[in-house]
Design a protein around this motif. Structure first.
Motif, mmCIF file in Angstrom:
data_model
loop_
_atom_site.group_PDB
_atom_site.id
_atom_site.type_symbol
_atom_site.label_atom_id
_atom_site.label_comp_id
_atom_site.label_asym_id
_atom_site.label_seq_id
_atom_site.Cartn_x
_atom_site.Cartn_y
_atom_site.Cartn_z
ATOM 1 N N TYR A 166 0.870 -1.205 0.071
ATOM 2 C CA TYR A 166 0.064 0.126 -0.169
ATOM 3 C C TYR A 166 0.846 1.103 -0.092
ATOM 4 O O TYR A 166 0.522 2.179 -0.726
ATOM 5 C CB TYR A 166 -0.942 -0.019 1.158
ATOM 6 N N HIS A 167 2.087 1.192 0.810
ATOM 7 C CA HIS A 167 2.771 2.546 1.035
ATOM 8 C C HIS A 167 3.879 2.642 0.047
ATOM 9 O O HIS A 167 3.817 3.494 -0.684
ATOM 10 C CB HIS A 167 3.379 2.593 2.360
ATOM 11 N N LEU A 168 4.749 1.590 -0.027
ATOM 12 C CA LEU A 168 5.890 1.683 -0.970
ATOM 13 C C LEU A 168 5.496 1.702 -2.542
ATOM 14 O O LEU A 168 5.928 2.436 -3.317
ATOM 15 C CB LEU A 168 7.178 0.782 -0.511
ATOM 16 N N LYS A 169 4.569 0.722 -2.726
ATOM 17 C CA LYS A 169 4.330 0.447 -4.258
ATOM 18 C C LYS A 169 3.031 1.053 -4.663
ATOM 19 O O LYS A 169 2.813 1.120 -5.778
ATOM 20 C CB LYS A 169 4.185 -1.005 -4.379
ATOM 21 N N ALA A 170 2.401 1.889 -3.928
ATOM 22 C CA ALA A 170 1.258 2.675 -4.140
ATOM 23 C C ALA A 170 1.303 4.032 -3.924
ATOM 24 O O ALA A 170 1.423 4.916 -4.690
ATOM 25 C CB ALA A 170 -0.119 1.899 -3.585
ATOM 26 N N LEU A 171 1.323 4.542 -2.597
ATOM 27 C CA LEU A 171 1.121 5.686 -2.290
ATOM 28 C C LEU A 171 2.340 6.472 -2.568
ATOM 29 O O LEU A 171 2.344 7.845 -3.279
ATOM 30 C CB LEU A 171 1.005 5.770 -0.686
ATOM 31 N N ASP A 172 3.320 5.795 -2.621
ATOM 32 C CA ASP A 172 4.789 6.573 -2.872
ATOM 33 C C ASP A 172 4.986 6.856 -4.359
ATOM 34 O O ASP A 172 5.914 7.380 -4.912
ATOM 35 C CB ASP A 172 5.998 6.000 -2.535
ATOM 36 N N LYS A 173 4.168 6.247 -5.337
ATOM 37 C CA LYS A 173 4.058 6.524 -6.565
ATOM 38 C C LYS A 173 3.198 7.719 -7.104
ATOM 39 O O LYS A 173 2.870 7.897 -8.122
ATOM 40 C CB LYS A 173 3.684 5.159 -7.486
ATOM 41 N N MET A 174 2.099 8.066 -5.978
ATOM 42 C CA MET A 174 1.141 8.712 -6.364
ATOM 43 C C MET A 174 1.318 9.875 -6.990
ATOM 44 O O MET A 174 0.754 10.420 -8.028
ATOM 45 C CB MET A 174 0.331 9.052 -4.901
ATOM 46 N N ALA A 175 2.412 10.553 -6.470
ATOM 47 C CA ALA A 175 2.930 11.818 -7.150
ATOM 48 C C ALA A 175 3.213 11.745 -8.831
ATOM 49 O O ALA A 175 2.900 12.612 -9.576
ATOM 50 C CB ALA A 175 4.142 12.531 -6.381
ATOM 51 N N ASP A 176 3.971 10.674 -8.995
ATOM 52 C CA ASP A 176 4.464 10.368 -10.486
ATOM 53 C C ASP A 176 3.535 9.862 -11.365
ATOM 54 O O ASP A 176 3.323 10.050 -12.566
ATOM 55 C CB ASP A 176 5.631 9.695 -10.442
ATOM 56 N N ASN A 177 2.781 9.037 -10.900
ATOM 57 C CA ASN A 177 1.938 8.307 -11.739
ATOM 58 C C ASN A 177 0.440 7.718 -10.816
ATOM 59 O O ASN A 177 0.338 6.727 -10.403
ATOM 60 C CB ASN A 177 2.536 7.022 -12.317
ATOM 61 N N PRO A 178 -0.390 8.716 -10.696
ATOM 62 C CA PRO A 178 -1.565 8.361 -9.859
ATOM 63 C C PRO A 178 -2.717 7.457 -10.230
ATOM 64 O O PRO A 178 -2.929 6.591 -9.419
ATOM 65 C CB PRO A 178 -2.304 9.688 -9.756
ATOM 66 N N LYS A 179 -2.643 7.159 -11.560
ATOM 67 C CA LYS A 179 -3.348 5.909 -11.986
ATOM 68 C C LYS A 179 -2.869 4.600 -11.492
ATOM 69 O O LYS A 179 -3.444 3.791 -11.137
ATOM 70 C CB LYS A 179 -3.439 5.725 -13.454
ATOM 71 N N GLU A 180 -1.559 4.547 -11.868
ATOM 72 C CA GLU A 180 -0.874 3.365 -11.410
ATOM 73 C C GLU A 180 -0.773 3.174 -9.867
ATOM 74 O O GLU A 180 -0.878 1.903 -9.216
ATOM 75 C CB GLU A 180 0.655 3.436 -11.790
ATOM 76 N N ALA A 181 -0.644 4.228 -9.191
ATOM 77 C CA ALA A 181 -0.809 4.110 -7.541
ATOM 78 C C ALA A 181 -2.123 3.337 -7.419
ATOM 79 O O ALA A 181 -2.361 2.637 -6.234
ATOM 80 C CB ALA A 181 -0.516 5.434 -6.973
ATOM 81 N N LYS A 182 -3.260 4.050 -7.851
ATOM 82 C CA LYS A 182 -4.391 3.671 -7.499
ATOM 83 C C LYS A 182 -4.746 1.992 -7.929
ATOM 84 O O LYS A 182 -5.347 1.304 -7.143
ATOM 85 C CB LYS A 182 -5.622 4.280 -8.069
ATOM 86 N N GLU A 183 -4.035 1.651 -9.018
ATOM 87 C CA GLU A 183 -4.230 0.232 -9.429
ATOM 88 C C GLU A 183 -3.548 -0.570 -8.425
ATOM 89 O O GLU A 183 -3.982 -1.629 -7.962
ATOM 90 C CB GLU A 183 -3.618 -0.058 -10.926
ATOM 91 N N ASN A 184 -2.372 -0.006 -7.830
ATOM 92 C CA ASN A 184 -1.527 -0.771 -6.756
ATOM 93 C C ASN A 184 -2.181 -0.786 -5.553
ATOM 94 O O ASN A 184 -1.884 -1.825 -4.706
ATOM 95 C CB ASN A 184 -0.288 -0.275 -6.928
ATOM 96 N N ILE A 185 -3.210 0.105 -5.124
ATOM 97 C CA ILE A 185 -3.719 -0.069 -4.167
ATOM 98 C C ILE A 185 -4.697 -1.193 -4.120
ATOM 99 O O ILE A 185 -5.027 -1.645 -3.003
ATOM 100 C CB ILE A 185 -4.493 1.304 -3.530
ATOM 101 N N LYS A 186 -5.316 -1.268 -5.369
ATOM 102 C CA LYS A 186 -6.209 -2.674 -5.642
ATOM 103 C C LYS A 186 -5.416 -3.777 -4.915
ATOM 104 O O LYS A 186 -6.068 -4.744 -4.524
ATOM 105 C CB LYS A 186 -6.479 -2.447 -6.986
ATOM 106 N N ILE A 187 -4.299 -3.964 -5.433
ATOM 107 C CA ILE A 187 -3.648 -5.154 -5.210
ATOM 108 C C ILE A 187 -3.344 -5.379 -3.792
ATOM 109 O O ILE A 187 -3.527 -6.424 -3.273
ATOM 110 C CB ILE A 187 -2.057 -4.984 -5.917
#
Length: 295
Positions: free
Chosen positions: A210-231
């Motif tokens: 949730y944090h390293l693979k999702a939230l920490d990507k939010m600034a650069d790629n919010p769509k990818e971050a949201k998809e990773n929160i699903k994971i």
């Protein structure tokens, strides 16, 4: 991994070694009529120094790397140097490439009772039980450090969590409420035992994803971050499959419910059907929040 997120700040704060926590301690005494309110001011100062000045781990933390946290005591009774009440423990960690601090813990401990005489020495040995208050403070200090480390590296906080477990095991011998496995299934004993149990390993993996693979990507790629929160939510669902309404699932959403709502009601749109279904199964008590997420 934490060092990556604070590197830019270190040029301003220097490279002097510091302890792990930047903690604020607060006492709400509205429910007591004690004439000696000074004792709470003294205790606040002493506990703040106890938490912030002690070295809790063998890791080196720079000044800007300190973990932001708070201990909020609500005292309900105070009589003859004996105190009872509740404790709200909160902690947060920085999100990469942003000024946002993400909550990682938000625990309401309702089993707070301790003795304290003003100006007494707050000496602590984690291998013996001398003060319920200090054991509680030390337990949550180690827990915070362990959970924080888990958000930067997979199971990175094991050593600190094991320290918390040791404190809980020693404190159990006191038979004071909050430490025993016979009290209830949502106290300090179950909190730390569940975190380190193979049956709940998905919780710690979720914190990492949730944090390293999702939230920490939010600034650069919010769509990818949201998809990773699903994971990450799928990972957490592994607990619900065998242990619905598990304590750690509640611990996760007590910290994350508002944040998840904010993430999926702001920024670029993604398909949230799967997310909403997972959230309603994992945390039905927050269904009113999940209902605000638009498809």
């Amino acid at each position: 991994m934490r060092k990556i997120f604070v590197f830019l700040f270190l040029s301003f704060f220097g490279f002097a070694q510091a302890q792990e926590l930047n903690c604020s301690v607060t006492f709400n005494t509205d429910q007591v009529t004690a004439t000696n309110q000074q004792v709470f001011k003294t205790l606040k100062k002493s506990l703040t120094e106890f938490v912030n000045n002690r070295k809790w781990s063998d890791q080196t933390y720079k000044g800007a790397e300190k973990i932001e946290c708070s201990f909020f005591f609500t005292i309900t009774t105070y009589d003859a140097d004996q105190f009872t009440g509740t404790l709200q423990v909160q902690a947060s960690r920085p999100v990469y490439n942003s000024t946002y601090m993400s909550p990682i813990l938000n625990i309401n401990d309702k089993d707070i009772n301790f003795g304290y005489t003003e100006f007494q020495n707050l000496a602590f040995d984690q291998n013996s039980f001398d003060s319920n208050l200090l054991s509680i403070m030390a337990f949550y200090s180690n827990l915070i450090i362990g959970v924080d480390a888990d958000t930067f590296a997979l199971e990175g906080g094991s050593k600190s969590l094991e320290n918390a477990l040791n404190i809980a095991n020693v404190a159990q011998q006191s038979q004071i409420k909050g430490w025993s496995q016979s009290d209830k299934n949502q106290n300090r004993y179950f909190l730390i035992n569940d975190m380190l149990s193979p049956a709940f390993v998905a919780f710690r993996k979720t914190m990492y994803e949730y944090h390293l693979k999702a939230l920490d990507k939010m600034a650069d790629n919010p769509k990818e971050a949201k998809e990773n929160i699903k994971i990450a939510l799928k990972t957490l669902s592994q607990i619900a499959e065998t242990r619905p309404n598990a304590y750690l699932t509640r611990v996760f959403f007590d910290a994350k419910a508002d944040e998840i709502l904010s993430i999926y009601t702001d920024g670029p749109k993604v398909d949230v059907t799967e997310v909403i279904n997972a959230l309603n199964k994992l945390s039905p008590t927050n269904s009113s929040k999940w209902g605000k997420i638009s498809y």
